[in-house]
Design a protein around this motif. Structure first.
Motif, PDB file in Angstrom:
ATOM      1  N   ASP A  68      64.823  37.574  44.287  1.00 20.76           N
ATOM      2  CA  ASP A  68      63.772  36.904  45.052  1.00 20.76           C
ATOM      3  C   ASP A  68      62.434  36.845  44.317  1.00 20.76           C
ATOM      4  OD1 ASP A  68      65.541  36.549  47.196  1.00 20.76           O
ATOM      5  OD2 ASP A  68      65.049  38.527  48.015  1.00 20.76           O
ATOM      6  N   VAL A  69      62.351  37.476  43.159  1.00 20.99           N
ATOM      7  CA  VAL A  69      61.105  37.532  42.397  1.00 20.99           C
ATOM      8  C   VAL A  69      61.033  36.351  41.433  1.00 20.99           C
ATOM      9  CG1 VAL A  69      59.841  38.870  40.667  1.00 20.99           C
ATOM     10  CG2 VAL A  69      60.913  40.038  42.604  1.00 20.99           C
ATOM     11  N   ASP A  70      59.864  35.745  41.369  1.00 24.36           N
ATOM     12  CA  ASP A  70      59.620  34.640  40.440  1.00 24.36           C
ATOM     13  C   ASP A  70      59.657  35.214  39.018  1.00 24.36           C
ATOM     14  OD1 ASP A  70      58.558  32.673  38.778  1.00 24.36           O
ATOM     15  OD2 ASP A  70      56.848  32.245  40.080  1.00 24.36           O
ATOM     16  N   GLU A  71      60.719  34.913  38.298  1.00 24.52           N
ATOM     17  CA  GLU A  71      60.940  35.502  36.973  1.00 24.52           C
ATOM     18  C   GLU A  71      59.856  35.106  35.967  1.00 24.52           C
ATOM     19  OE1 GLU A  71      62.656  37.887  34.078  1.00 24.52           O
ATOM     20  OE2 GLU A  71      62.841  37.884  36.244  1.00 24.52           O
ATOM     21  N   THR A  72      59.367  33.893  36.036  1.00 22.53           N
ATOM     22  CA  THR A  72      58.320  33.452  35.123  1.00 22.53           C
ATOM     23  C   THR A  72      57.049  34.263  35.342  1.00 22.53           C
ATOM     24  OG1 THR A  72      59.226  31.213  35.092  1.00 22.53           O
ATOM     25  CG2 THR A  72      56.934  31.479  34.368  1.00 22.53           C
ATOM     26  N   ARG A  73      56.666  34.411  36.590  1.00 23.60           N
ATOM     27  CA  ARG A  73      55.465  35.202  36.906  1.00 23.60           C
ATOM     28  C   ARG A  73      55.675  36.666  36.537  1.00 23.60           C
ATOM     29  NH1 ARG A  73      53.014  36.720  42.475  1.00 23.60           N
ATOM     30  NH2 ARG A  73      51.007  37.533  41.809  1.00 23.60           N
ATOM     31  N   ARG A  74      56.860  37.192  36.766  1.00 22.63           N
ATOM     32  CA  ARG A  74      57.168  38.584  36.428  1.00 22.63           C
ATOM     33  C   ARG A  74      57.004  38.805  34.924  1.00 22.63           C
ATOM     34  NH1 ARG A  74      60.428  42.109  34.367  1.00 22.63           N
ATOM     35  NH2 ARG A  74      61.752  40.530  33.470  1.00 22.63           N
ATOM     36  N   ARG A  75      57.518  37.887  34.127  1.00 26.69           N
ATOM     37  CA  ARG A  75      57.396  38.010  32.670  1.00 26.69           C
ATOM     38  C   ARG A  75      55.940  37.920  32.215  1.00 26.69           C
ATOM     39  NH1 ARG A  75      62.430  34.320  30.660  1.00 26.69           N
ATOM     40  NH2 ARG A  75      64.073  35.740  31.342  1.00 26.69           N
TER      41      ARG A  75
END
Length: 85
Positions: A43-50
């Motif tokens: 459910d986490v936005d992978e782009t923002r997480r990176r």
């Protein structure tokens, strides 16, 4: 157990700016672990997480480099000191 969110990690990143070196690095390392743990959450936005992960890594490096520079600067300014380079 409450799961950490990207917003929580971002707040930790901001809070670390106001802390002394050791405390800031500790807060950032904890946030770094939290961001790694969020990597398995679909459910986490992978782009923002990176992006946050990169900011955390960069901030940790900046603090360590600043601390190393500050400790070496005093010796360079006082060449008579025993620990001067």
């Amino acid at each position: 157990m409450t799961e950490t969110s990207l917003e929580d990690v971002e707040r930790s990143l901001d809070r670390a700016a106001d802390l002394e070196t050791e405390e800031a690095v500790s807060v950032l390392r904890t946030a770094r672990q939290d961001i790694e743990d969020l990597g398995s959450n679909p459910d986490v936005d992978e782009t923002r997480r990176r992006e946050l992960e990169e900011r955390l890594d960069q901030r940790i490096r900046e603090i360590k480099e600043r601390d190393a520079y500050d400790s070496g600067l005093g010796a360079a300014m006082n060449p008579e000191d025993d620990d001067a380079p």
